[in-house]
Design a protein around this motif. Structure first.
Motif, mmCIF file in Angstrom:
data_model
loop_
_atom_site.group_PDB
_atom_site.id
_atom_site.type_symbol
_atom_site.label_atom_id
_atom_site.label_comp_id
_atom_site.label_asym_id
_atom_site.label_seq_id
_atom_site.Cartn_x
_atom_site.Cartn_y
_atom_site.Cartn_z
ATOM 1 N N THR A 1 10.637 -33.694 -0.481
ATOM 2 C CA THR A 1 10.949 -33.632 0.946
ATOM 3 C C THR A 1 10.682 -32.269 1.565
ATOM 4 N N ARG A 2 10.963 -31.185 0.828
ATOM 5 C CA ARG A 2 10.785 -29.835 1.368
ATOM 6 C C ARG A 2 10.137 -28.905 0.342
ATOM 7 N N PRO A 3 8.926 -29.218 -0.111
ATOM 8 C CA PRO A 3 8.297 -28.340 -1.114
ATOM 9 C C PRO A 3 8.043 -26.933 -0.598
ATOM 10 N N GLN A 4 7.757 -26.800 0.700
ATOM 11 C CA GLN A 4 7.493 -25.469 1.246
ATOM 12 C C GLN A 4 8.749 -24.611 1.214
ATOM 13 N N THR A 5 9.885 -25.224 1.490
ATOM 14 C CA THR A 5 11.140 -24.469 1.530
ATOM 15 C C THR A 5 11.487 -23.895 0.165
#
Length: 456
Positions: free
Chosen positions: A312-316
């Protein structure tokens, strides 16, 4: 006066020009100093361009296969050690087990070794002792190891790794599979091995756009095997290698004879919704089915947080595990496949050893592939273990399955036969876990030989 004035004018002009030139040079020097990236950034950038820098014999054709060697700049290794030495540690966990995550004592022991005694150059030497190549497929450079057997009529085998693994976890099966006579088997069991790095992992290119899901990777793998000249071959996968290999079987490219999986998608349609909702086990399950349900229920509720955040939030999560080697190591070691692994395992008889695990972690760090590898979770919208989600009913090619006892769940044969209509081999091994090829290379190799023997 005119002459003197003229001389004075020339002198003034010459002096003014020198002054301006000196100020200009000073400004340029200042800009170079203050605008240049710091050494740490340069080290990281140089490490990120290893793949491009170390490709030799580069041809102009897009489908060219180029030789590849690994050589990480020393500055990148020095930078890693400096970051390790500057680690800011969290408080100790408040429990006596791993229920809060990787324990502080485990990490400190491993990191102390990583920062002082571990030698990446040995990993480089192991990789460079093997034939490595790069080829561009669908606009992306794909790194792969390609070892041909000395035995005639060897069966080509494509092996796909997963996360948090890499080609490192496959190195110990190369000898047994390509040279079976040296490991107590017959020449008829020989394989040619193709071991690619998944896009976004290791020395393969990093996708800059969306769409590199298991189906697309499967098509790239089929193109790779065709480009290598193989007209008949088999494929194997665990972890991410399982949906990629399964997608290949669904797509049924010319030449693919069958597949082997060690993390199959067998959860049946009547069980999957119950697991998703967190409800109690359905009535009527056999003993093995109930054990599988319980393992999957535990995994969903307590162990798959890593997959949720990367899906869901790989960048985070990427900022922390890209900037901190300790954060990256803890994130990778938090995978349930490492639950039983101990960082004190330096005995070569126990696999993977501390050095081998650090080879894998360091590969992620030096290639800056923490985020690019995590995005595969975001790209994949389907459950890896759900038979319906993985469309196993569309696979008509022969399928072989080995169940290892230390896997996330032990797929019951009853579920496997419901999921795969052409199941030609099913065996429950007595040891081994999620990283089966890494943990039990000889046993894993024996399973591969048995699984594909009827397809030669």
């Amino acid at each position: 006066m005119t002459k003197l004035k003229k001389i004075h004018y020339k002198t003034k002009a010459r002096t003014s020009g020198a002054f301006i030139l000196s100020r200009l040079l000073f400004a340029l020097l200042a800009a170079a100093i203050f605008l240049a990236p710091p050494a740490r950034v340069l080290a990281q950038q140089s490490a990120q361009t290893i793949a491009q820098a170390q490709v030799v014999d580069k041809a102009t054709a897009d489908n060219a296969i180029r030789r590849f060697r690994v050589h990480v700049p020393q500055a990148a290794i020095d930078d890693l050690r400096q970051r390790i030495a500057a680690t800011r540690w969290p408080d100790k966990e408040t429990v006596t087990d791993q229920s809060q995550g990787v324990q502080l004592a485990t990490m400190k022991e491993l990191v102390r070794y990583w920062g002082t005694k571990y030698d990446w150059r040995k990993a480089e030497a192991k990789l460079n002792a093997l034939p490595q190549f790069i080829t561009n497929i669908d606009g992306l450079d794909i790194h792969f190891i390609h070892v041909r057997s000395k035995h005639p009529n060897a069966l080509p085998l494509l092996v796909t790794h997963g996360w948090p693994g890499s080609v490192i976890e496959q190195l110990k099966i190369i000898g047994p599979l390509t040279d079976p006579t040296a490991y107590g088997s017959s020449p008829e069991d020989a394989f040619d091995l193709v071991i690619p790095s998944i896009p976004g992992y290791g020395f393969s290119g990093k996708p800059t756009g969306i769409g590199w899901d298991p189906d697309r990777i499967a098509r790239a793998w089929a193109e790779l095997m065709q480009r290598l000249g193989y007209t008949r071959y088999v494929a194997q996968g665990g972890d991410w290698g399982s949906p990629i290999t399964s997608a290949m079987a669904r797509q049924a490219p010319a030449g693919l004879l069958g597949i082997h999986l060690n993390l199959p998608a067998t959860i049946p349609p009547d069980v999957a919704p119950v697991l998703a909702s967190g409800g109690p086990a359905p009535a009527g399950l056999s003993e093995k089915e109930r054990a599988a349900f319980d393992s999957l229920d535990t995994f969903n509720k307590k162990e798959r947080a890593y997959a949720v955040i990367m899906g869901t939030r790989p960048q985070t999560i990427g900022y922390g595990i890209t900037d901190s080697p300790i954060g990256l190591a803890a994130w990778l070691l938090g995978h349930p496949g490492f639950t039983q692994w101990t960082s004190s395992s330096s005995d070569s008889a126990k696999s993977p050893t501390k050095d081998e695990v650090l080879d894998d972690i360091t590969l992620y760090w030096l290639t800056n592939s923490a985020v690019s590898s995590a995005r595969l979770y975001w790209e994949n919208k389907n459950s890896l273990l759900n038979a319906i989600a993985q469309k196993t009913n569309e696979i008509s090619l022969p399928v072989a399955i080995t169940v290892f006892p230390g896997e996330i769940y032990r797929a019951p044969e009853t579920w496997a036969r419901r999921a795969y209509r052409n199941l030609i081999y099913f065996h429950e091994a007595d040891k081994g876990g999620h990283f089966a090829a890494w943990e039990q290379p000889q046993l894993f190799s024996e399973e591969i030989r048995a699984a594909f023997r009827s397809l030669r």
